[in-house]
Design a protein around this motif. Structure first.
Motif, mmCIF file in Angstrom:
data_model
loop_
_atom_site.group_PDB
_atom_site.id
_atom_site.type_symbol
_atom_site.label_atom_id
_atom_site.label_comp_id
_atom_site.label_asym_id
_atom_site.label_seq_id
_atom_site.Cartn_x
_atom_site.Cartn_y
_atom_site.Cartn_z
ATOM 1 N N ALA A 173 -11.071 1.472 3.689
ATOM 2 C CA ALA A 173 -10.535 2.340 2.636
ATOM 3 C C ALA A 173 -9.152 1.864 2.187
ATOM 4 O O ALA A 173 -8.864 1.811 0.988
ATOM 5 N N ILE A 174 -8.310 1.497 3.143
ATOM 6 C CA ILE A 174 -6.960 1.047 2.804
ATOM 7 C C ILE A 174 -7.023 -0.264 2.022
ATOM 8 O O ILE A 174 -6.248 -0.471 1.085
ATOM 9 N N LYS A 175 -7.955 -1.132 2.362
ATOM 10 C CA LYS A 175 -8.115 -2.383 1.617
ATOM 11 C C LYS A 175 -8.480 -2.089 0.159
ATOM 12 O O LYS A 175 -7.927 -2.686 -0.761
ATOM 13 N N GLU A 176 -9.403 -1.157 -0.056
ATOM 14 C CA GLU A 176 -9.805 -0.790 -1.409
ATOM 15 C C GLU A 176 -8.641 -0.166 -2.173
ATOM 16 O O GLU A 176 -8.418 -0.459 -3.351
ATOM 17 N N ILE A 177 -7.870 0.684 -1.503
ATOM 18 C CA ILE A 177 -6.711 1.313 -2.131
ATOM 19 C C ILE A 177 -5.691 0.242 -2.530
ATOM 20 O O ILE A 177 -5.158 0.262 -3.639
ATOM 21 N N ALA A 178 -5.434 -0.716 -1.644
ATOM 22 C CA ALA A 178 -4.487 -1.801 -1.940
ATOM 23 C C ALA A 178 -4.947 -2.617 -3.140
ATOM 24 O O ALA A 178 -4.139 -2.981 -3.999
ATOM 25 N N LEU A 179 -6.249 -2.890 -3.209
ATOM 26 C CA LEU A 179 -6.775 -3.656 -4.344
ATOM 27 C C LEU A 179 -6.556 -2.905 -5.661
ATOM 28 O O LEU A 179 -6.164 -3.502 -6.664
ATOM 29 N N LYS A 180 -6.790 -1.603 -5.647
ATOM 30 C CA LYS A 180 -6.608 -0.801 -6.870
ATOM 31 C C LYS A 180 -5.138 -0.645 -7.232
ATOM 32 O O LYS A 180 -4.776 -0.691 -8.397
ATOM 33 N N GLN A 181 -4.291 -0.475 -6.207
ATOM 34 C CA GLN A 181 -2.868 -0.279 -6.477
ATOM 35 C C GLN A 181 -2.170 -1.561 -6.916
ATOM 36 O O GLN A 181 -1.142 -1.514 -7.558
ATOM 37 N N ASN A 182 -2.749 -2.706 -6.576
ATOM 38 C CA ASN A 182 -2.123 -3.994 -6.884
ATOM 39 C C ASN A 182 -2.934 -4.797 -7.898
ATOM 40 O O ASN A 182 -2.783 -6.013 -7.970
ATOM 41 N N SER A 183 -3.797 -4.140 -8.641
ATOM 42 C CA SER A 183 -4.611 -4.881 -9.605
ATOM 43 C C SER A 183 -3.734 -5.448 -10.708
ATOM 44 O O SER A 183 -2.763 -4.849 -11.125
ATOM 45 N N ARG A 184 -4.108 -6.609 -11.165
ATOM 46 C CA ARG A 184 -3.310 -7.275 -12.223
ATOM 47 C C ARG A 184 -4.218 -7.643 -13.350
ATOM 48 O O ARG A 184 -5.302 -7.930 -13.268
ATOM 49 N N VAL B 186 0.864 -1.178 0.000
ATOM 50 C CA VAL B 186 0.000 0.000 0.000
ATOM 51 C C VAL B 186 0.902 1.229 0.000
ATOM 52 O O VAL B 186 1.737 1.386 0.879
ATOM 53 N N THR B 187 0.714 2.077 -1.007
ATOM 54 C CA THR B 187 1.473 3.320 -1.089
ATOM 55 C C THR B 187 0.582 4.464 -0.631
ATOM 56 O O THR B 187 -0.488 4.686 -1.188
ATOM 57 N N ILE B 188 1.022 5.173 0.394
ATOM 58 C CA ILE B 188 0.315 6.357 0.877
ATOM 59 C C ILE B 188 1.014 7.552 0.234
ATOM 60 O O ILE B 188 2.112 7.941 0.629
ATOM 61 N N GLU B 189 0.389 8.082 -0.787
ATOM 62 C CA GLU B 189 1.044 9.091 -1.614
ATOM 63 C C GLU B 189 1.237 10.426 -0.916
ATOM 64 O O GLU B 189 2.116 11.184 -1.296
ATOM 65 N N SER B 190 0.449 10.714 0.126
ATOM 66 C CA SER B 190 0.596 11.995 0.812
ATOM 67 C C SER B 190 1.938 12.096 1.537
ATOM 68 O O SER B 190 2.412 13.186 1.808
ATOM 69 N N LYS B 191 2.540 10.950 1.846
ATOM 70 C CA LYS B 191 3.863 11.002 2.458
ATOM 71 C C LYS B 191 4.863 10.148 1.694
ATOM 72 O O LYS B 191 5.957 9.902 2.178
#
Length: 125
Positions: free
Chosen positions: A114-125, A6-11
């Motif tokens: 929210a973090i789970k959804e972000i991880a799914l989108k960031q790691n979609s294949r 999970v990449t937190i782009e704000s930091k």
């Protein structure tokens, strides 16, 4: 199954696993609840704001609210959440919005979801 980063782009930070990111932000929410604090600035504020807006963008939820209102704070509350047919007391985040005319509204926000959804989108294949 490979762990989801999970990449937190704000930091500009990458958590090695979804659970690591969830645990980190759950601790922030719990601290806000325990201390009865409202977070209005700083890196944790920016992170929570980014997580919420990224989640809304990925799920197409509350986009109208984000365009009309400004996020001005986060606080922790205790609520009851249904999980597997059981109702469990848990801490969650409340987002405080303002319309710029001293009118504010609040909305519950679950960082782990929210973090789970972000991880799914960031790691979609």
């Amino acid at each position: 199954m490979a762990a989801k980063t999970v990449t937190i782009e704000s930091k500009d930070y990458v958590f090695n696993t979804l659970k690591e990111a969830q645990k980190y932000y759950d601790a922030i929410v719990k601290e806000l609840f325990d201390a009865r604090l409202t977070l209005t600035k700083g890196q944790d504020f920016e992170d929570l704001k980014w997580i919420y807006t990224a989640y809304c963008g990925y799920t197409n939820q509350n986009l109208d609210k984000l365009s009309d209102l400004e996020i001005v704070g986060f606080k922790g509350i205790r609520t009851v959440r249904e999980k597997g047919g059981q109702y469990i007391p848990t801490e969650c985040c409340v987002i405080i919005f303002t319309d710029g005319n001293s009118n504010s509204t609040e909305e519950e926000f679950y960082t782990d979801k929210a973090i789970k959804e972000i991880a799914l989108k960031q790691n979609s294949r």
